[in-house]
Design an enzyme around this catalytic site. Structure first.
Site, PDB file in Angstrom:
ATOM      1  N   CYS A 190     -18.316 -45.174 -60.298  1.00 62.65           N
ATOM      2  CA  CYS A 190     -17.029 -44.651 -59.827  1.00 62.65           C
ATOM      3  C   CYS A 190     -16.095 -44.272 -60.971  1.00 62.65           C
ATOM      4  O   CYS A 190     -14.984 -43.776 -60.732  1.00 62.65           O
ATOM      5  CB  CYS A 190     -16.370 -45.669 -58.907  1.00 62.65           C
ATOM      6  SG  CYS A 190     -17.452 -46.074 -57.516  1.00 62.65           S
ATOM      7  N   HIS A 323      -7.236 -47.564 -59.371  1.00 57.76           N
ATOM      8  CA  HIS A 323      -8.489 -47.313 -58.659  1.00 57.76           C
ATOM      9  C   HIS A 323      -8.283 -47.747 -57.200  1.00 57.76           C
ATOM     10  O   HIS A 323      -8.631 -47.006 -56.292  1.00 57.76           O
ATOM     11  CB  HIS A 323      -9.617 -48.097 -59.329  1.00 57.76           C
ATOM     12  CG  HIS A 323     -10.980 -47.715 -58.903  1.00 57.76           C
ATOM     13  ND1 HIS A 323     -11.383 -46.404 -58.783  1.00 57.76           N
ATOM     14  CD2 HIS A 323     -12.066 -48.456 -58.561  1.00 57.76           C
ATOM     15  CE1 HIS A 323     -12.645 -46.356 -58.395  1.00 57.76           C
ATOM     16  NE2 HIS A 323     -13.084 -47.589 -58.243  1.00 57.76           N
ATOM     17  N   HIS A 358     -12.507 -43.393 -50.701  1.00 58.24           N
ATOM     18  CA  HIS A 358     -13.035 -43.559 -52.054  1.00 58.24           C
ATOM     19  C   HIS A 358     -14.083 -42.476 -52.274  1.00 58.24           C
ATOM     20  O   HIS A 358     -15.170 -42.527 -51.691  1.00 58.24           O
ATOM     21  CB  HIS A 358     -13.646 -44.951 -52.190  1.00 58.24           C
ATOM     22  CG  HIS A 358     -14.089 -45.280 -53.592  1.00 58.24           C
ATOM     23  ND1 HIS A 358     -14.081 -44.357 -54.614  1.00 58.24           N
ATOM     24  CD2 HIS A 358     -14.560 -46.441 -54.130  1.00 58.24           C
ATOM     25  CE1 HIS A 358     -14.525 -44.934 -55.714  1.00 58.24           C
ATOM     26  NE2 HIS A 358     -14.815 -46.200 -55.451  1.00 58.24           N
TER      27      HIS A 358
END
Lengths: 429, 247
Positions: A190, A323, A358
């Site tokens: 990620c 994040h 996400h």
């Protein structure tokens, strides 16, 4: 505090870059098939001598996104600031056996013929981008590229197996834009696109390139959805980053393209500066394969590197684009790291994952693009889904947009394999 | 000079090895060895045994490269980065995992264990945990058969002062047969990987141990990678240069 870039040094570096441009310099194999480099050693040794001095400006001259909230950055930004969420029930594949049934999927995104959906997403992304110089180096970032084609092949449906390879996006983008180099893909879970941005900025800051195109894309597939489901990492409901009752992430899909340029090249071409890449850092916490270090050691290290490279202090950062996945451990780790770096200061922190989900390898790129808007509008977006802030988040993370006042934004990403990355953006001047 | 090569480790179809052990380095076609923890670490290692094949290849070659450089043992985490070039990445594991998503048996569940290895960079996390490595770590998917992207990016990191020590190399298992164009299906064969197996180099700006380095890495005015002032066109030729083998 102003940008620490004395004009004289910028001019020197621009002259060097102009020279390098003529030589087609690239450090990364596959970036260029153009004539070979020249006087590389001279530049490298000069860089080492210069490493404690201010660096050439890295401008972002174009930033486009596609998210489940819209096909343009402006649409996504408006939706995010308005507190909307695109997280809805998944209809693309069966989620009956999964612990979650929602994700932020882009409306109307379909595979075409034997092509993966990633092609359709690439097509949408590149529709809105402005002119890209043909000599731009290309770095893509994706975690699973066209993995939907593995699903289709597995089901006996005809599909292009080449789309499964992570290099396929770079090939596609390079061909569509007529770039001279083929490009490479960076895969760091990620943190993929944050590291791609860091690498691209590094190429420009060190004088190795004048223009770098970063393209970040990931799609919601049964492969990925089932994986996060079996890891019990997803929330049954739309995610709630930094909420004390959060219980997992919501997947999303999206893409971003960022055109990075040296100030000299951008000025020469009359390009607008949307913001600058000031600093970057990346570190592994070396703790666990799928869970972050609870003390935030890797993220602290990455942020510290980024702040140092930008020539700033922690107090210069106006806001943080976290994040903020909505998992218990990620968010706690981030809050721990932010508290360590920023202390008791009431710095605005936000996560956009409650709005667009996400987006995995694309997350960092989209967050950089949204970060540019954050700085230009001087508004920290709301963290959609937040009701009861967790610990240190109280008074810093808000479900409402917040006014900010400052020139610099920190954006962070963390991922499987213990990787952490931090980017510092500067407001356009 | 940007950095010295201080360690080399590999796993190929011809076997495993370290530079200083005078192991024979041969890039060969064929089946890669079935690695066990005992083969790599000298004793059982259940965690290693649970990894997918791609991760075992990469972690083993990293272990051998660190051992060769005298850096395998540690007490405090080290700021060493890792960059790996790969073509197929974890494609085998992707296929194995998706088999569990589409089970042939009623009630079977997707495997969280396999899913954790469905990124080409995951084994770098395994190596970071095992050897205490806290530098940047990522995979670069580079279609070039020479596999030099990771080495170039590592030299870049050192030259720019961002890192002092890097592990870099390639890791690719054999192309899954279904994608190799040999099974009579309609698949287009995937491009060949430059190296089958794993090959890692430890490169250091200032070597930490007293072990003599293999030589010096630099970049010439054309951007070519130089080893001891001679251009090296592939990682395989770099090993030959380090070990003073005939190509």
């Amino acid at each position: 505090m102003g940008l620490p870039n004395p004009v004289s040094l910028v001019q020197i570096c621009c002259l060097k870059m102009a020279f390098l441009k003529r030589q087609g310099v690239s450090l990364i194999e596959g970036f260029t098939e153009s004539p070979p480099l020249n006087r590389y050693n001279f530049i490298m040794h000069e860089q080492r001598d210069m490493k404690n001095e201010p660096r050439p400006s890295v401008w972002i001259t174009d930033a486009v996104t596609v998210t489940a909230l819209g096909n343009t950055l402006w649409e996504s930004w408006q939706g995010i600031v308005a507190g909307q969420t695109a997280i809805r029930p998944v209809r693309r594949f069966s989620v009956d056996s999964c612990n979650a049934r929602v994700a932020a999927c882009i409306e109307g995104l379909e595979p075409s013929g034997e092509h993966s959906m990633i092609h359709a997403l690439t097509e949408r992304l590149l529709t809105s981008i402005g002119p890209v110089p043909s000599d731009a180096l290309l770095i893509t970032a994706t975690t699973k590229s066209g993995i939907d084609n593995l699903e289709r092949l597995h089901q006996g449906v005809s599909a292009d197996d080449q789309d499964i390879l992570l290099t396929s996006i770079a090939d596609t983008v390079s061909q569509k834009l007529g770039l001279t180099g083929k490009g490479i893909n960076i895969s760091a879970a990620c943190a993929s696109s944050a590291i791609a941005v860091a690498r691209g900025a590094g190429q420009i800051a060190s004088g190795m390139a004048e223009a770098v195109l970063i393209c970040c894309l990931d799609i919601v597939t049964e492969f990925v959805f089932s994986g996060f489901s079996c890891l019990r990492a997803m929330s049954p409901e739309p995610c709630r980053p930094f909420d004390r009752d959060r219980d997992g992430l919501s997947l999303g899909e999206g893409a971003a393209a960022l055109l990075l340029m040296s100030k000299e090249r951008a000025c020469r071409e009359g390009r607008e500066c949307l913001g600058t890449v000031m600093g970057w850092g990346a570190a592994n916490d070396a703790t666990h394969l799928t869970a972050p270090a609870r003390d935030g050691c890797g993220l602290i290290q990455a942020i510290s590197q980024a702040v140092k490279k930008a020539g700033l202090k922690a107090e210069d950062i106006a806001t943080i684009s976290a994040h903020g996945t909505g998992t218990i451990y990620n968010d706690m780790m981030e809050l721990t790291a932010f508290r360590e770096v920023f202390g008791n200061r009431k710095i605005p922190v936000y996560s956009i994952k409650g709005a667009i989900g996400h987006t995995l390898g694309a997350a960092g790129g989209i967050e950089v693009a949204v970060g540019l808007k954050t700085l230009s509008e001087q508004i920290a977006p709301p963290s959609v889904g937040l009701a009861h802030p967790e610990g240190w988040a109280s008074g810093r993370v808000s479900p409402e947009p917040a006014d900010i006042s400052g020139e610099f934004l920190l954006t962070t990403n963390s991922g499987f394999g213990g990787i952490n990355a931090a980017i510092i953006l500067g407001r356009a001047i | 000079m940007i950095a010295s090569v201080t360690g080399i480790g590999w796993v190929t179809a011809a076997g495993t090895g370290c530079g200083r052990d005078h192991d024979r380095f041969v890039m060969a076609d064929g089946q890669l060895p079935e690695l066990t923890g005992k083969m790599v670490f000298g004793k059982r290692n259940p965690r290693f045994g649970r990894m997918d094949q791609y991760s075992r290849l990469g972690v083993a070659a990293i272990a051998f490269a660190l051992r060769d450089a005298g850096l395998e043992e540690w007490t405090v985490k080290r700021h060493i980065g890792i960059i790996v070039s790969t073509v197929y990445g974890c494609l085998h594991t992707d296929m194995d995992y998706f088999e569990t998503v589409m089970p042939h048996e009623e009630g079977a569940m997707p495997s969280p264990h396999l899913f954790a290895y469905t990124l080409p960079s995951c084994f770098l996390g395994e190596a970071a945990i095992r050897f205490g490595l806290t530098g940047e770590s990522f995979a670069v998917n580079d279609p070039s058969p020479r596999g030099l992207a990771g080495l170039r990016m590592s030299l870049d990191s050192i030259a720019c002062g961002e890192m002092d020590k890097m592990l870099c190399g390639v890791c690719d298992a054999n192309c899954p047969p279904i994608f190799a164009g040999t099974e009579g299906n309609n698949f287009r064969p995937l491009p060949a990987a430059g190296v089958t197996g794993a090959l890692f180099f430890m490169i250091e700006k200032d070597p930490e141990t007293n072990l003599p380095p293999y030589g010096e890495l630099d970049l010439n005015d054309k951007g070519d990678i130089l080893f001891n002032k001679t251009e090296t066109g592939s990682l395989e030729s770099l090993v030959h240069g380090c070990l003073m083998l005939d190509a």
